[in-house]
Structures are given as structure tokens and as C-alpha cells.
Design a protein around this motif. Structure first.
Motif, short mmCIF file in Angstrom:
data_model
loop_
_atom_site.label_atom_id
_atom_site.label_comp_id
_atom_site.label_asym_id
_atom_site.label_seq_id
_atom_site.Cartn_x
_atom_site.Cartn_y
_atom_site.Cartn_z
N ALA A 4 90.66 -44.57 18.99
CA ALA A 4 90.71 -45.47 17.84
C ALA A 4 89.63 -46.55 17.96
O ALA A 4 88.96 -46.88 16.98
CB ALA A 4 92.09 -46.11 17.73
N ALA A 5 89.45 -47.08 19.15
CA ALA A 5 88.41 -48.09 19.37
C ALA A 5 87.02 -47.50 19.16
O ALA A 5 86.16 -48.13 18.53
CB ALA A 5 88.54 -48.68 20.77
N LEU A 6 86.80 -46.30 19.66
CA LEU A 6 85.50 -45.65 19.49
C LEU A 6 85.22 -45.33 18.02
O LEU A 6 84.10 -45.50 17.54
CB LEU A 6 85.43 -44.37 20.32
N THR A 7 86.25 -44.93 17.30
CA THR A 7 86.10 -44.65 15.87
C THR A 7 85.70 -45.92 15.12
O THR A 7 84.78 -45.89 14.30
CB THR A 7 87.41 -44.09 15.29
N GLN A 8 86.36 -47.03 15.40
CA GLN A 8 86.04 -48.28 14.72
C GLN A 8 84.64 -48.78 15.10
O GLN A 8 83.92 -49.31 14.27
CB GLN A 8 87.09 -49.35 15.02
N LEU A 9 84.27 -48.61 16.36
CA LEU A 9 82.94 -49.01 16.80
C LEU A 9 81.86 -48.22 16.07
O LEU A 9 80.86 -48.78 15.62
CB LEU A 9 82.81 -48.83 18.32
N ARG A 11 82.19 -46.66 13.17
CA ARG A 11 82.20 -47.03 11.74
C ARG A 11 81.39 -48.30 11.53
O ARG A 11 80.68 -48.43 10.53
CB ARG A 11 83.63 -47.23 11.25
N ALA A 12 81.52 -49.24 12.44
CA ALA A 12 80.75 -50.49 12.33
C ALA A 12 79.26 -50.23 12.44
O ALA A 12 78.46 -50.92 11.82
CB ALA A 12 81.20 -51.48 13.39
N ARG A 13 78.89 -49.21 13.23
CA ARG A 13 77.47 -48.84 13.36
C ARG A 13 76.99 -47.98 12.22
O ARG A 13 75.81 -47.68 12.12
CB ARG A 13 77.26 -48.10 14.67
N GLY A 14 77.90 -47.54 11.34
CA GLY A 14 77.51 -46.73 10.19
C GLY A 14 77.54 -45.23 10.45
O GLY A 14 77.01 -44.47 9.65
N VAL A 15 78.15 -44.81 11.54
CA VAL A 15 78.24 -43.38 11.85
C VAL A 15 79.38 -42.78 11.04
O VAL A 15 80.50 -43.29 11.05
CB VAL A 15 78.49 -43.16 13.37
N ALA A 72 83.53 -34.81 7.78
CA ALA A 72 82.94 -36.15 7.67
C ALA A 72 83.72 -36.97 6.66
O ALA A 72 84.34 -36.44 5.74
CB ALA A 72 81.49 -36.05 7.23
N GLU A 73 83.69 -38.27 6.85
CA GLU A 73 84.33 -39.18 5.90
C GLU A 73 83.45 -39.34 4.68
O GLU A 73 82.23 -39.19 4.74
CB GLU A 73 84.55 -40.54 6.55
N LYS A 74 84.05 -39.68 3.57
CA LYS A 74 83.30 -39.94 2.35
C LYS A 74 82.65 -41.31 2.45
O LYS A 74 83.25 -42.26 2.92
CB LYS A 74 84.21 -39.89 1.12
N VAL A 75 81.40 -41.39 1.99
CA VAL A 75 80.66 -42.64 2.11
C VAL A 75 80.72 -43.45 0.83
O VAL A 75 80.87 -44.65 0.85
CB VAL A 75 79.18 -42.35 2.47
N GLY A 76 80.59 -42.79 -0.31
CA GLY A 76 80.50 -43.50 -1.58
C GLY A 76 81.82 -44.12 -2.01
O GLY A 76 82.89 -43.77 -1.54
#
Length: 153
Positions: A4-9, A11-15, A72-76
Motif C-alpha cells: 500500500a505504501a509503495l502504491t501511494q509512493l 502514484r505520487a510520482r505519476g506511475v 493500469a489505472e485510468k488517468v483521465g
């Protein structure tokens, strides 16, 4: 907690999709296949019901998490349409799609059906654009020139 921490990190980097987490979940599923097979083969579910049921639930969650990390997650944002040129599908591709170049299928099928036109081709990935690549090339070129001048002197 670590995933969970790696996922949030990331996401913050835009991955959009994490290769590290996909590899983690795939290795976890593969490592759990042998205990699963052993529990079924030895019929442990007859003698030890509770631990076997817990393991089956655990294995199910592992497989579900692996499958979810394969997309992958949706970006828009909902309700908004990009009016500019079509971005590279690699930007929004999942990790398995990047490994297999599945994101290229759309342009390959288009090229198979008819000749490609400029409108059929998407924008470059931001990491491949000249705004990013030219300064790196200039720095590398300057470093090589300095080395060459030192050798000739």
C-alpha cells in the motif's frame, strides 16, 4: 502495508502501473501454487479444515491482487475529453502490456488495414521527445569533446 505504501509512493510520482508490485504478486502466486497443490493432493482439507480454508482464501486474494495489478489505472477525469493529439498508448499501458508490447496492437492493426497517415500515428512518449533528449545528448557530447581534447593534448 508495504505494498500500500509503495502504491501511494508511485502514484505520487505519476506511475500508472507498478512493475515492482506486479512482479511481487506474480512471484507470490507462483510460490503459493506448490502449497496449494500439496494441500489438495494430500487431502488436508479433510483433516485440517480451518487452516486449509484460510489458505484457500489467502490464495484467492493473491490471485485477485495479481489480476488487479495486471491492469493500469485510468488517468483521465470523467467527463473530460483530450482535444489535443492522441498521446502514446505506452503512457497508460499496464506493466504486462509494456513487457509484451501489447500497447502497439492498435497501430499495427491500423497499418495492416491501410497505409498509415499522420493522423494515425500517436504522439511520442514524453521521455522520448526532443525537449528531454536533446539536453542529455548535449551534455554527453560536451563530455566526450572534453575527453577527446585531453587525449590529443
Amino acid at each position: 502495508i508495504l505494498t500500500a505504501a509503495l502504491t501511494q509512493l508511485e502514484r505520487a510520482r505519476g506511475v500508472i502501473t507498478s512493475g515492482i508490485l506486479w512482479i511481487f504478486w506474480s512471484v507470490s502466486v507462483l510460490a503459493s501454487v506448490i502449497p496449494l497443490y500439496t494441500k489438495i493432493y494430500l487431502k488436508e482439507y479433510e483433516d485440517q479444515r480451518f487452516p486449509t480454508i484460510i489458505f484457500f482464501i489467502y490464495f484467492t486474494f493473491l490471485v485477485v491482487q495479481f489480476l488487479l495489478s495486471s491492469f493500469a489505472e485510468k488517468v483521465g477525469r470523467q467527463g473530460y475529453v483530450n482535444l489535443g493529439p492522441e498521446t502514446s498508448p505506452e503512457v497508460t499501458a499496464s506493466f504486462p502490456s509494456r513487457l509484451s508490447f501489447w500497447w502497439m496492437n492498435k497501430i499495427v492493426f491500423t497499418a495492416y488495414r491501410h497505409d498509415l497517415k499522420e493522423d494515425d500515428v500517436f504522439e511520442l512518449h514524453p521521455r522520448d521527445k526532443g525537449q528531454r533528449v536533446v539536453p542529455q545528448f548535449g551534455n554527453a557530447w560536451d563530455a566526450e569533446l572534453k575527453q577527446a581534447r585531453k587525449k590529443t593534448m
